[in-house]
Design an enzyme around this catalytic site. Structure first.
Site, PDB file in Angstrom:
ATOM      1  N   LYS A   1       0.845  -1.203   0.000  1.00 44.80           N
ATOM      2  CA  LYS A   1       0.000   0.000   0.000  1.00 44.80           C
ATOM      3  C   LYS A   1       0.878   1.249   0.000  1.00 44.80           C
ATOM      4  O   LYS A   1       2.091   1.167   0.249  1.00 44.80           O
ATOM      5  CB  LYS A   1      -0.913  -0.020   1.228  1.00 44.80           C
ATOM      6  CG  LYS A   1      -0.162  -0.012   2.555  1.00 44.80           C
ATOM      7  CD  LYS A   1      -1.058  -0.436   3.717  1.00 44.80           C
ATOM      8  CE  LYS A   1      -0.288  -0.369   5.023  1.00 44.80           C
ATOM      9  NZ  LYS A   1      -1.020  -0.992   6.136  1.00 44.80           N
TER      10      LYS A   1
ATOM     11  N   TYR B   1      16.972  29.899   7.577  1.00 42.79           N
ATOM     12  CA  TYR B   1      15.825  30.639   8.132  1.00 42.79           C
ATOM     13  C   TYR B   1      15.906  30.723   9.658  1.00 42.79           C
ATOM     14  O   TYR B   1      16.204  29.728  10.331  1.00 42.79           O
ATOM     15  CB  TYR B   1      14.525  29.908   7.804  1.00 42.79           C
ATOM     16  CG  TYR B   1      13.997  30.110   6.403  1.00 42.79           C
ATOM     17  CD1 TYR B   1      13.701  31.384   5.921  1.00 42.79           C
ATOM     18  CD2 TYR B   1      13.766  29.016   5.579  1.00 42.79           C
ATOM     19  CE1 TYR B   1      13.196  31.559   4.638  1.00 42.79           C
ATOM     20  CE2 TYR B   1      13.251  29.180   4.298  1.00 42.79           C
ATOM     21  CZ  TYR B   1      12.966  30.454   3.834  1.00 42.79           C
ATOM     22  OH  TYR B   1      12.452  30.619   2.579  1.00 42.79           O
TER      23      TYR B   1
END
Ligand SMILES: *Cc1c(COP(=O)(O)O)cnc(C)c1O
Length: 349
Positions: free
Chosen positions: A35, A244
């Site tokens: 899956k 950042y």
């Protein structure tokens, strides 16, 4: 530009499937759970490799995944859909020859109305309270369903990664009670349950994460390697920030390599300043915040900066990265995004 590459060692994947297959006796078949695009590694290639190695049964979560897998595997494989028969799925299930694991009275009615003669399985809830029929619903539905010979009856363990957890024995007892004496193939174990021992194996095991090299299959061979290209390097002086928010400052003259990959590629922002990237054997610390598409790495101690650095590899597997991120290997793997080129290493033998 050199693209970021997710290399998948299909030989190791097959070795992991075989090792899990050897955990159970010859009367227990070993399926493969593919899956979420084969846990991010590519369901078609993963399933084809396992099919060549002898896997005959595959599990997906949704009918669409099952239809794609059918196209990759051809008509012989048995493809089970864990989510069952959802509204609108009848055509896909019928045309692709999928086996929905029916989870509720509603799904049973849907299947019997649309595909009365098609194969199906039944999922029982043995205590996890997530998917499957409760004992009462099962008691009501069982006579009609059993008359149609379900392909499989299964349930799922909530705590199988903790072998000592009392929930395992409780669910085993409940599953046994709900299915005792039935002449239908049964399955309870995923990777964790497979490792709990023969009492949990029944007729089929359904490993997923262990195939891909993740815990709790600690003996698994390493399958996925993630190599990320260096875009540029620069020298940063003591006291200067990187990235950042100025979350990291150089304490020495530092060579920073900027790498092409970021949180948009499944490298969780919570990993800011935490892991290392590897230049071969040499660990290089991640400095500053993880950006959307970029990482900044301290490569000062390398004699030469390579074209790529590895974030996932033999020195730092998915579970090590998951530990740093406060999550599990499953989430790291399935988060590895579509921007990576997936390269498959086939068996040389
Ligand atoms: C995902 C899943 C599996 C595979 O679990 P792993 O822990 O990855 O081995 C098996 N059965 C069900 C019902 C699942 O949802």
């Amino acid at each position: 530009m050199t693209q970021a590459v997710l290399s998948i060692d299909l030989e190791a994947l097959v070795a992991n499937w075989r090792a899990l297959d050897r955990c159970s006796g010859t009367s227990t078949r070993t399926a493969a759970v593919v899956k979420a695009n084969g846990y991010g590694l590519g369901a078609a290639r993963v399933a084809q490799a396992l099919s060549q190695a002898g896997a005959r049964e595959f599990f997906v979560a949704q009918a669409e995944e099952g239809a794609d897998l059918r196209a990759a595997l051809g008509p012989e494989a048995r493809i089970f859909v864990l989510g069952g028969h959802m509204s609108g799925d009848a055509r896909l299930i019928g045309e692709a020859g999928l086996i929905p694991m029916l989870n509720s009275a509603e799904q049973i009615a849907r299947q019997m109305a649309a595909l009365p003669d098609a194969p199906f399985g039944v999922q029982l809830d043995s205590g996890m309270n997530r998917l499957g029929l409760e004992a009462d619903d099962w008691a009501k539905a069982a006579p009609a369903l059993l008359a149609k010979s379900p392909a499989l009856i299964m349930s799922h363990l909530a705590c199988a990664d903790e072998p000592a957890h009392e929930m395992n024995a409780r669910q085993l007892a409940e599953f046994t009670r709900m299915t005792q004496g039935l002449d239908v193939p049964r399955s309870l174990a995923a990777t964790g349950g497979t490792l709990l021992g023969p009492g949990y194996h029944f007729d089929m095991t359904r490993p997923g994460i262990g195939l891909y090299g993740g815990r709790p299959f600690t003996e698994a061979r390493h399958v996925a390697t993630l190599s990320l290209p260096v875009i540029q390097t620069r020298i940063v002086q003591p006291g200067e920030p990187v990235g950042y928010g100025n979350t990291w400052h150089a304490e020495r003259v530092t060579k920073i390599a900027t790498i092409s990959a970021g949180y948009a590629d499944g490298i969780h922002r919570v990993l800011s300043n935490l892991p290392h990237l590897y230049a071969g054997e040499t660990p290089c610390p991640l400095r500053g915040r993880v950006s959307m598409d970029l990482l900044t790495v301290d490569v000062t101690d390398l004699a030469e900066v390579p074209e790529t650095l590895d974030l996932i590899g033999p020195h730092q597997g998915v579970d090590a990265l998951a530990d740093l991120a406060g999550t599990i290997g499953y989430e790291i793997l399935t988060g590895l995004g579509p921007r990576y080129a997936r390269h498959y290493r086939e068996s040389l033998g």
